[in-house]
Design an enzyme around this catalytic site. Sequence first.
Site, PDB file in Angstrom:
ATOM      1  CD  GLU A 458      -3.047  -1.036   2.198  1.00  0.00           C
ATOM      2  OE1 GLU A 458      -4.098  -1.702   2.058  1.00  0.00           O
ATOM      3  OE2 GLU A 458      -2.837  -0.312   3.198  1.00  0.00           O
ATOM      4  CD  GLU A 563      -4.565  -5.699   3.124  1.00  0.00           C
ATOM      5  OE1 GLU A 563      -5.404  -4.865   3.538  1.00  0.00           O
ATOM      6  OE2 GLU A 563      -3.348  -5.591   3.353  1.00  0.00           O
TER       7      GLU A 563
END
Length: 806
Positions: A458, A563
């Site tokens: 991320e 995710e």
Amino acid sequence: MSGPSYDPVPLSTDHTDDVPYNRPLSPETRHSAYQSPETQPLEPHDDLPPGAARPRFLGAALNDDGPNPRSSYASSSNSFPIADDYSSSVYALNADRAPGSRDPTFYSLNYRDDPHDGDFNDSQPGVSKMSPAMQSSPYLSEKRNTYAAPRDRSRRKLFIIGGAILGLLLVIAVVVGVYFGVVKPKSAKSSDNASGALGDEHTSAKPSGTSAPTPGVRAAVTGGDGSKVTTEDGTTFTYQNSFGGYWYWDSEDPFNNGARAQSFTPALNETFRYGIDQIRGVNLGGWLNTEPFITPALYEKYANSSNPAVDEWTLSENMAADGGLQQLEDHYKTFITEKDFAEIAAAGLNWVRIPIPYWAVETWDGEPFLAKTCWTYFLKAIQWARKYGIRINLDLHAVPGSQNGWNHSGRLGTINLLNGPMGLANAQRSLDYIRIISEFISQPQYKDVVAMFGITNEPQAPTFGQENLIRYYLEGYNLVRAASGIGEGNGPMISFHEGFTGLSKWSGTFVNSDRTSLDVHPYLCFSNQSPDPYSARANTPCSAWAAGQNNSIGNFGLTTAGEFSNAINDCGLYVNGVNLGTRYEGTYTPGNWPRVGSCQQWTDYQTWDDDMKQDIMNFALASMDALQHYFFWTWKIGNSSVTGKVEAPAWSYQLGLQEGWMPKDPRQAIGKCGGKNPVGALKPWQTGGAGAGQLDADFTSSYAWPPTSISQGGAATLLPSYTPTGTVRTLAAPTFTKSAGGGVDAGQGWVNTADTAKGMVPIATCSYLDPWVGPSAAPPAPLCSGGTARRDNTPTPIITSPPSLA
């Protein structure tokens, strides 16, 4: 194509016009892009209350007017414009069908994310239809012959003696056959595997129980459903795997890859066919890289201290002053164990994504983390994954300076990777850790288990720009491939997080790269909150994600959802951060959010009835089908030390299995989005075949490392940087000793003996700022001088001895 309509997620209607895809937003709107703490990465966050920690997640709400910028763009004044085709897609992956059709066989007859999966039983989802021939036991004739009546009583004694001898020989043959059948690496190519009753069956030895030692023969230890497993500490449990999986562990041969998670998943010594074999995975979040909402008991103890624990940095500081950092190792020992891996395989899952932080490799002075210890437990994870036939996606979850400023990056605060005066130096150090990890996992002892490497989790491209992120990724790609080599089987698949730019922004990048994949983390829970139940959201994942995922697979290559969760609102203890509150209850800060209701109904899972559990399961199955290749976040949520139970149940796969809202067989997801076959096999170069590694020269030159300038830092030549003159730290390998004496070759931690480049260290005559200083600090002036001493308190780090290149 046309498809069914879905209930949109409620969004603010505060916009200035009705032109789809072109709606200027204002800071006054309640869109999460302006009110969510995860969207303000450029600020020091002095406005957050003590103990507040921004959540780790980004997720834009759905909008039937078209895509909006992702929430991460809200506070970025220098971000490039995007049109996010992913998180706000309204196109479902649906096939045309007769209006009102409710034929339960429609999905199984059309949609296949695994073209080798067998047809499913109409009345029993997940159970294959089998012909009478298939239903007949292949062992029945053998059993009849064994128990056939003797022909002559006078010859009975002779038969008994001969049978005993034959039985002993048979046992020896079976044991030896099993041993050599599973020992032989790459014994069966996936293309030669037969299609089985429950899906894509890969041929190999399939023991049904633990093999018994035979005098004179060293028996391989293996077992299937119902067998007894003995763990490292001597405890035992019964292995329950109804999917034809079997474990394999032989202390005399600890790098044997003969285990298989399920009959429909290739064994570790077989080729995993990316784009054909489906990745059905789960994260082991909060284990080796802690997060408050996953392991609340660790943080609750210090949530109200004078230095509240809001991230692992402050948690470590508190623990160091309160009994010592060994408390973290106690967590590593107990939060995830071998039995979790056995349960994951038994749940029909074949991959785990394991986040690890950079301090698994080392720490420098001033960093409070428990250094290197979590690496020891990652080695255990490799051993356990190998034992149960599970592949690992290793995810570098936290890097020096923080790639996104969120609590899971190690330290809550500002972004200092590729951003601000220390942005270049932190990137250099991060790339060193990517190189060190790559050298270890590319060794032949580990490459078939650690089959994917997410090189940075991320990163906030909206802050520092996609161009510099591509430069960073390309340098990381070169380091991984220098360690492993080019071509199928030579090291891990490399996973790039899309950096919150939108999947379409990556089309045309890394063409002809060797085994690269794109990672996206779609969440629906951090936007405007709604009281709507799960039944109203059943098809939301299909309309939101399916088309974007398929487009990315076709345009870029393998695309995974690293995710996702079952959460449809932000309810749950510490989900937004320590002491931060929730939007749903109107207690979230900063911002002014109206109260929607009480979170109790969403967290008190013990009161959920069967209908609600089924609605959650439908949502989960739709998510799995839409995303195709996925890793649920996360396997396990720890109990609160205050209430004694899980306070964020929508995020726990394990709890969902136990309580009945997660599927016992994830293949039940096939067809939930009503579409036809998704994108099939990848291009040859995407899986290490023809053309792999032949990147375009213009691409590589346009994105060469290092960057010429750094966001909020200026020209790279005017910023602190490190020099490659230090000794490279290598990662330790486990130790195994054979019973007959002598050790087992576990590798030296460095696979490419030709790579003798040095490691990055500070320049003795240059000045450096704190790695987490923030983007508003000015660079040191003068930066370097032959007679100028370092002006910070960061000494040259202690470096271990060089790797053995003999």
